[in-house]
Design a protein around this motif. Sequence first.
Motif, short mmCIF file in Angstrom:
data_model
loop_
_atom_site.label_atom_id
_atom_site.label_comp_id
_atom_site.label_asym_id
_atom_site.label_seq_id
_atom_site.Cartn_x
_atom_site.Cartn_y
_atom_site.Cartn_z
N VAL A 189 39.18 26.66 83.92
CA VAL A 189 39.29 27.53 82.74
C VAL A 189 38.32 27.06 81.66
CG1 VAL A 189 40.83 28.41 80.93
CG2 VAL A 189 41.74 27.97 83.24
N THR A 190 37.53 27.99 81.13
CA THR A 190 36.59 27.68 80.05
C THR A 190 36.82 28.62 78.89
OG1 THR A 190 34.90 26.92 81.62
CG2 THR A 190 34.14 27.53 79.42
N VAL A 191 36.84 28.06 77.69
CA VAL A 191 36.99 28.86 76.46
C VAL A 191 35.70 28.77 75.67
CG1 VAL A 191 38.23 29.09 74.27
CG2 VAL A 191 39.49 28.57 76.37
N SER A 192 35.14 29.93 75.35
CA SER A 192 33.89 30.01 74.61
C SER A 192 34.16 30.38 73.16
CB SER A 192 32.97 31.05 75.25
OG SER A 192 31.80 31.24 74.47
N THR A 193 33.51 29.68 72.24
CA THR A 193 33.71 29.93 70.81
C THR A 193 32.39 29.81 70.07
OG1 THR A 193 34.83 29.14 68.81
CG2 THR A 193 34.31 27.49 70.48
N VAL A 194 32.29 30.51 68.95
CA VAL A 194 31.12 30.35 68.08
C VAL A 194 31.25 29.10 67.21
CG1 VAL A 194 30.66 32.82 68.02
CG2 VAL A 194 32.10 31.80 66.25
N GLY A 195 32.47 28.54 67.17
CA GLY A 195 32.72 27.35 66.36
C GLY A 195 33.63 27.64 65.20
N ILE A 196 34.93 27.57 65.43
CA ILE A 196 35.94 27.87 64.42
C ILE A 196 36.73 26.60 64.15
CG2 ILE A 196 37.96 29.28 63.83
CD1 ILE A 196 35.40 30.92 64.14
N VAL A 197 36.83 26.21 62.89
CA VAL A 197 37.65 25.04 62.54
C VAL A 197 38.92 25.51 61.82
CG1 VAL A 197 35.80 23.36 62.44
CG2 VAL A 197 36.28 24.77 60.44
N PRO A 198 40.05 24.80 62.06
CA PRO A 198 40.18 23.59 62.87
C PRO A 198 40.39 23.85 64.37
CG PRO A 198 42.29 24.08 61.88
CD PRO A 198 41.32 25.13 61.38
N GLY A 199 40.38 25.12 64.79
CA GLY A 199 40.73 25.46 66.16
C GLY A 199 39.89 24.76 67.21
N ILE A 200 38.59 24.60 66.96
CA ILE A 200 37.72 24.02 67.98
C ILE A 200 38.10 22.56 68.25
CG2 ILE A 200 35.90 23.34 66.34
CD1 ILE A 200 33.87 24.12 68.51
N LEU A 201 38.48 21.84 67.20
CA LEU A 201 38.88 20.46 67.37
C LEU A 201 40.26 20.37 68.02
CD1 LEU A 201 37.77 17.66 66.89
CD2 LEU A 201 38.77 17.70 64.60
N GLU A 202 41.17 21.25 67.62
CA GLU A 202 42.51 21.28 68.21
C GLU A 202 42.44 21.60 69.70
OE1 GLU A 202 44.78 24.05 65.94
OE2 GLU A 202 44.72 22.85 64.10
N PHE A 203 41.64 22.61 70.04
CA PHE A 203 41.50 22.96 71.46
C PHE A 203 40.85 21.82 72.24
CE2 PHE A 203 38.69 24.50 74.83
CZ PHE A 203 39.65 25.01 75.71
N GLY A 204 39.80 21.24 71.68
CA GLY A 204 39.11 20.15 72.37
C GLY A 204 40.02 18.98 72.66
N ARG A 205 40.98 18.73 71.78
CA ARG A 205 41.90 17.61 71.96
C ARG A 205 43.08 17.97 72.87
NH1 ARG A 205 41.77 15.74 65.58
NH2 ARG A 205 39.95 14.35 65.74
N ALA A 206 43.34 19.26 73.06
CA ALA A 206 44.50 19.69 73.83
C ALA A 206 44.32 19.49 75.33
CB ALA A 206 44.82 21.15 73.53
N GLY A 207 43.07 19.52 75.81
CA GLY A 207 42.81 19.31 77.23
C GLY A 207 43.26 20.44 78.13
N LEU A 208 43.31 21.65 77.60
CA LEU A 208 43.79 22.80 78.38
C LEU A 208 42.67 23.58 79.05
CD1 LEU A 208 46.55 24.13 75.93
CD2 LEU A 208 46.88 22.92 78.10
N GLY A 209 41.45 23.16 78.86
CA GLY A 209 40.32 23.85 79.46
C GLY A 209 39.01 23.26 78.96
#
Length: 361
Positions: A206-226
């Motif tokens: 699973v890959t999630v693509s983003t333009v770069g949204i904070v704080p979501g990008i850091l939260e997702f990166g730390r969650a390890g869900l994809g």
Amino acid sequence: MTQSANAPASPDQGDRPNLLDLSFHQLEDFVTRLGEPPFRARQVWQWLWQKGAASPLEMTNLSKEMRARLDESAVIRLPVISKQLQSSDGTIKLLLDLGEGVGIETVLIPEKTHYTQCLSSQAGCAMACTFCRTGQMGLTRNLTHGEILGQILVARTVLASLDTKLSLRNLVFMGMGEPLLNYNNLLQSLESLHHPQGLDFSSRRVTVSTVGIVPGILEFGRAGLGALAVSLHAPDQALREKLMPKAAKALPLDKLLEVLKKIPLKPRENITFEYVLLGGVNDSPQQARDLVRILSHVKGKVNLIAYNASPGLPYDAPSPEAVEAFQKILWDKGITVTLRKSKGRDIFAACGQLLAASADE
């Protein structure tokens, strides 16, 4: 992180909830309120996500009484295919109707051994990237848990009807919308995706693509869900502001790169940087060298995408020579780079093209 303040609410589901919109724990609560033991939720969950039940009445390992109560108390509502196109290269694009005039797209991309599905997370998009047809539509609303994952159920039904031995293996949130602006529903969907009694997708698929949204990008990166993919598309802030005005101004390029350095990565894990090559705009040798420079301190790889020209947008595809030269400069500097081949050109493959074309009919 909560829903975007400007995002319209999801449509009223009425008195009966859509079972596909419930997480596993929400389904447990729902089942117990019907007077059933919590373990029944696991059976219902399997019917929804593994067996593709269209109605609670089909859940034959439940008692007739429970099936009747479920049918009276809830619905199973899937996106409806309003248009299905198949490219000469095997790519399948689906236009899905969510009701109340809301439509989205999802794409099935054939690889050598499997299909990859491109999922939408929003109807439309608020980011207004100038090279993206979806970005020109504006945002209609966020998708629910059931609308996001329902795309997978619909895709599996389509694949089952075809004469193919390829199964659906990889998922990429690269369709309509900015996933991190629908963070709560995205997170719930990812958790459901990984449930072993449900769709059971590995986070590596699973890959999630983003333009770069904070704080979501850091939260997702730390969650390890994809895996994380970042839409970059320019090697400097000035050009990124022209191509992606909202994203670039909300999180300037230097700050984006600093945020990405904080994301914990496993030993063999990388952040993918997506870079759409626009003819004569961001595809010069100097821009390739600039890209090498800004990525030198980030553990990442680059996915080059030759632009798929879209009617009404002011960009051209890059020349094959420019693509080859750009790719070679990255390789020579030690950056892992892949070139994504454009597929489905004959079926409006670029994100938002089919929906826009259908609206013009």
